[in-house]
Design a protein around this motif. Structure first.
Motif, PDB file in Angstrom:
ATOM      1  N   GLU A   1      -3.435 -24.037  13.298  1.00 14.48           N
ATOM      2  CA  GLU A   1      -3.750 -24.264  11.889  1.00 14.48           C
ATOM      3  C   GLU A   1      -2.816 -25.240  11.200  1.00 14.48           C
ATOM      4  O   GLU A   1      -3.266 -26.101  10.413  1.00 14.48           O
ATOM      5  N   GLY A   2      -1.515 -25.131  11.410  1.00 15.80           N
ATOM      6  CA  GLY A   2      -0.583 -25.878  10.587  1.00 15.80           C
ATOM      7  C   GLY A   2      -0.557 -25.297   9.184  1.00 15.80           C
ATOM      8  O   GLY A   2      -0.788 -24.110   8.982  1.00 15.80           O
ATOM      9  N   ALA A   3      -0.272 -26.164   8.192  1.00 11.85           N
ATOM     10  CA  ALA A   3      -0.222 -25.720   6.788  1.00 11.85           C
ATOM     11  C   ALA A   3       0.598 -24.444   6.657  1.00 11.85           C
ATOM     12  O   ALA A   3       0.249 -23.512   5.931  1.00 11.85           O
ATOM     13  N   ALA A   4       1.723 -24.411   7.356  1.00 12.28           N
ATOM     14  CA  ALA A   4       2.497 -23.175   7.476  1.00 12.28           C
ATOM     15  C   ALA A   4       3.072 -22.684   6.157  1.00 12.28           C
ATOM     16  O   ALA A   4       3.272 -21.482   5.979  1.00 12.28           O
ATOM     17  N   ALA A   5       3.343 -23.593   5.240  1.00 12.23           N
ATOM     18  CA  ALA A   5       3.927 -23.192   3.962  1.00 12.23           C
ATOM     19  C   ALA A   5       3.008 -23.537   2.794  1.00 12.23           C
ATOM     20  O   ALA A   5       3.454 -23.668   1.654  1.00 12.23           O
TER      21      ALA A   5
ATOM     22  N   VAL B   1       2.850 -27.986  11.417  1.00 12.10           N
ATOM     23  CA  VAL B   1       1.665 -28.820  11.236  1.00 12.10           C
ATOM     24  C   VAL B   1       0.724 -28.670  12.428  1.00 12.10           C
ATOM     25  O   VAL B   1      -0.491 -28.543  12.259  1.00 12.10           O
ATOM     26  N   THR B   2       1.280 -28.696  13.630  1.00 15.48           N
ATOM     27  CA  THR B   2       0.542 -28.639  14.894  1.00 15.48           C
ATOM     28  C   THR B   2      -0.764 -29.436  14.796  1.00 15.48           C
ATOM     29  O   THR B   2      -0.755 -30.593  14.399  1.00 15.48           O
ATOM     30  N   SER B   3      -1.923 -28.839  15.113  1.00 13.23           N
ATOM     31  CA  SER B   3      -3.181 -29.605  15.152  1.00 13.23           C
ATOM     32  C   SER B   3      -3.833 -29.737  13.783  1.00 13.23           C
ATOM     33  O   SER B   3      -4.856 -30.401  13.651  1.00 13.23           O
ATOM     34  N   ASP B   4      -3.282 -29.081  12.775  1.00 13.70           N
ATOM     35  CA  ASP B   4      -3.732 -29.184  11.386  1.00 13.70           C
ATOM     36  C   ASP B   4      -5.193 -28.789  11.194  1.00 13.70           C
ATOM     37  O   ASP B   4      -5.908 -29.368  10.392  1.00 13.70           O
ATOM     38  N   GLN B   5      -5.619 -27.759  11.911  1.00 10.24           N
ATOM     39  CA  GLN B   5      -7.013 -27.333  11.745  1.00 10.24           C
ATOM     40  C   GLN B   5      -7.276 -26.774  10.351  1.00 10.24           C
ATOM     41  O   GLN B   5      -8.427 -26.768   9.885  1.00 10.24           O
ATOM     42  N   TYR B   6      -6.246 -26.333   9.678  1.00 13.88           N
ATOM     43  CA  TYR B   6      -6.429 -25.832   8.314  1.00 13.88           C
ATOM     44  C   TYR B   6      -7.113 -26.884   7.440  1.00 13.88           C
ATOM     45  O   TYR B   6      -7.941 -26.551   6.593  1.00 13.88           O
ATOM     46  N   HIS B   7      -6.756 -28.144   7.649  1.00 12.71           N
ATOM     47  CA  HIS B   7      -7.369 -29.213   6.867  1.00 12.71           C
ATOM     48  C   HIS B   7      -8.508 -29.909   7.591  1.00 12.71           C
ATOM     49  O   HIS B   7      -9.319 -30.601   6.950  1.00 12.71           O
ATOM     50  N   LYS B   8      -8.604 -29.737   8.900  1.00 11.77           N
ATOM     51  CA  LYS B   8      -9.562 -30.513   9.682  1.00 11.77           C
ATOM     52  C   LYS B   8     -10.624 -29.642  10.358  1.00 11.77           C
ATOM     53  O   LYS B   8     -11.257 -30.054  11.333  1.00 11.77           O
ATOM     54  N   TYR B   9     -10.842 -28.436   9.834  1.00 14.30           N
ATOM     55  CA  TYR B   9     -11.749 -27.516  10.520  1.00 14.30           C
ATOM     56  C   TYR B   9     -13.181 -28.042  10.576  1.00 14.30           C
ATOM     57  O   TYR B   9     -13.898 -27.803  11.554  1.00 14.30           O
ATOM     58  N   LYS B  10     -13.619 -28.767   9.557  1.00 12.11           N
ATOM     59  CA  LYS B  10     -14.989 -29.294   9.584  1.00 12.11           C
ATOM     60  C   LYS B  10     -15.150 -30.324  10.698  1.00 12.11           C
ATOM     61  O   LYS B  10     -16.168 -30.339  11.402  1.00 12.11           O
ATOM     62  N   GLU B  11     -14.164 -31.158  10.855  1.00 15.27           N
ATOM     63  CA  GLU B  11     -14.191 -32.136  11.948  1.00 15.27           C
ATOM     64  C   GLU B  11     -14.209 -31.419  13.297  1.00 15.27           C
ATOM     65  O   GLU B  11     -14.942 -31.810  14.213  1.00 15.27           O
ATOM     66  N   ASP B  12     -13.424 -30.365  13.411  1.00 17.57           N
ATOM     67  CA  ASP B  12     -13.349 -29.643  14.676  1.00 17.57           C
ATOM     68  C   ASP B  12     -14.657 -28.927  14.991  1.00 17.57           C
ATOM     69  O   ASP B  12     -15.085 -28.870  16.148  1.00 17.57           O
TER      70      ASP B  12
END
Length: 514
Positions: free
Chosen positions: A44-48, A74-85
């Protein structure tokens, strides 16, 4: 992707072994699920962000716990990119996506008030999956205990965790259960118990000398792994009881527990090595599954561990027995086992010492007490053996292979022929197990994307899709294995065009995912 790269991928697909060229998803039973997975802290990322508080993994990695100093911030940042995924999942042809809920994102204090932004994220992810016909398979706990609960009462070492975990699960069922029909309560309680409370390679990094792999400052390796596993089992049983009493009839879902599993071969055919092999299966797999099926730990564990192994009350035993609709298996490899029963019975013992066995990850290695391999031996037959063992030892329960994949020791390359070969072999072995009567319901690749790996940070990527962690936008790119898996999922048995010929579709899909 550049055209040159596409041409190289096309060539590499041609080089894949043809032994499984007739393998098709049509060979599997109707309704069999194929998917891929990740977990919250790892992807997910978006840890804070948006009200999320630290988990024990945030604390551990930010203190430099990883050898490569990586974190999941941050890692793969799926929190912000879930629609793309999700669009990539559709393009791949997945039936299902397995992901976990971050306890500290949904309940920042570990209990009590729900974080509305965390709730909105998981609602949005689930709705997006369903919009495209992808079934969500939700794991409630995947390693990431809220730090606040670890600070308050030492987390999984306290029986207090049962009440808090059940309350957390209650929120998940209430908020998401109208759209989620597949639940796994806890992932790999056996590995967490050993890795967090014996070898101390995972947070909260508790161990006692001489057993930890690093300097031990707090903990007791002789008892705490067994205490933690006991509380995992009691928490699982409590959650299943809640689900069956309050939610299952109206939500029509299924719920199970996950266990990490290796197949075990005796190093020789000697009686001692055969006994050591069975002992290891009982300690590692039976430790978790026996209580679910029979209501108690394996007899050999009770005999060897004695008073260090907690006991179930009669009521707890009855609640545990049958507390699953399926068993989730995480399986990657096999090991070879040699008896070590001449080890001292009087010296302090941890989990590994209690086994009275040495084991190795390769036939060519000298068996030793190493739980974490640096590479993954290619042994698809081991998965079939494991499935047949589960069939015979535990009454053939429904099984989902919830993790299977290749990454340790593999360079981060787009042309991942080894991973494609690995998946082909293990999917074929799954089918062989089914044909031998194993009750397997689904198969999930680990992992859908490159993620932060608990064992190796970003050094050993397991993903079907490459994530550029140096790119601020975390650009995704399909690997050869993604193209192979996609073609397998979409190929029909009667269709004459084989994986090795149908390159145009692979080119088009890869080009669309730039």
């Amino acid at each position: 992707m550049r055209k040159e790269s596409l041409a190289l991928l096309a060539t590499l697909v041609l080089l894949l072994p043809t032994a499984e060229s007739n393998l098709s998803r049509d060979d599997f039973p109707p309704g069999f699920i194929f998917g891929a997975g990740t977990s919250a802290y790892q992807v997910e990322g978006a840890a804070a962000e948006d009200g999320r508080t630290p988990s024990i993994w945030d604390t551990y990695t930010r203190a430099g716990g990883m050898l490569d100093n990586s974190t999941g911030d941050v890692t793969s940042d799926q929190y912000h990119k879930y629609k793309e995924d999700v669009k990539l999942m559709v393009d791949t042809g997945l039936d299902s996506y397995r992901f976990s809920i971050s306890w500290s994102r949904l309940l920042p204090n570990g209990r009590g008030a729900i974080n509305p932004k965390g709730l909105a994220y998981y609602n949005n992810l689930i709705d997006e999956l369903l919009r495209y016909g992808i079934t969500p398979h939700v794991t409630i706990y995947h390693y990431d205990l809220p730090q606040v609960l670890e600070d308050e009462y030492e987390g999984w070492l306290s029986h207090k965790i049962v009440e808090d975990f059940t309350a957390f699960a209650d929120v998940c069922f209430r908020e998401f259960g109208d759209r989620v029909s597949q639940w796994t309560t806890i992932v790999e309680p056996n590995v967490i118990a050993i890795g967090s409370f014996d070898s101390a390679i995972f947070p909260p990094s508790r161990c006692s000398n001489p057993f930890g792999l690093f300097n031990c400052t707090v903990g007791d390796s002789t008892t705490e792994p067994y205490t933690a596993a006991h509380n995992f089992l009691l928490a699982h049983a409590s959650v299943v009881s809640l689900y069956r009493t309050k939610y299952q009839a109206k939500q029509n879902g299924r719920i199970g527990l996950n266990v990490y599993s290796m197949w075990c071969y005796p190093s020789t055919n000697s009686t001692l090595d055969l006994q050591a092999t069975q002992r290891l299966l009982d300690f590692f797999v039976g430790w978790i599954i026996n209580p679910l099926v029979f209501g108690d730990y394996p007899k050999v564990m009770k005999k060897i561990v004695r008073s260090r192994l907690p006991s179930f009350t009669e009521e707890q035993s009855e609640q545990l027995k049958g507390s699953f609709d399926f068993i989730g298996l995480n399986h990657y490899s096999s090991i070879w086992v040699k008896d070590n029963s001449d080890a001292s019975e009087t010296a302090p013992r941890d989990f590994n010492a209690d086994l009275f066995a040495k084991f190795a990850i390769s036939k060519n290695e000298t068996p030793g007490s190493q739980l974490v391999p640096t590479d993954i031996p290619f042994d698809p037959a081991g998965l079939q053996h494991l499935l047949e063992y589960i069939r015979d030892a535990y009454g053939n329960p429904p099984v989902y292979i919830e993790e299977n994949g290749y990454g340790l020791g593999l360079n981060n390359t787009i042309s991942d022929v080894k991973r494609a070969n690995y998946l082909s072999g293990y999917i074929g072995s799954t089918l062989d197990g089914i044909r031998k009567g194993a009750n397997v319901k689904g198969y999930y690749v680990w992992s859908f994307l490159d993620v932060f790996e608990f064992l190796s940070g970003f050094q050993s990527p397991f993903g079907l899709y490459h994530v550029d962690f140096k790119d601020e936008n975390r650009r995704r790119q399909p690997k050869l294995s993604a193209l192979w898996y996609s073609d397998f999922l979409k190929k029909k048995k009667k269709k004459k065009t084989s994986t090795n010929i149908n390159m145009m579709g692979l080119h088009q899909r890869s080009h669309s995912q730039r």
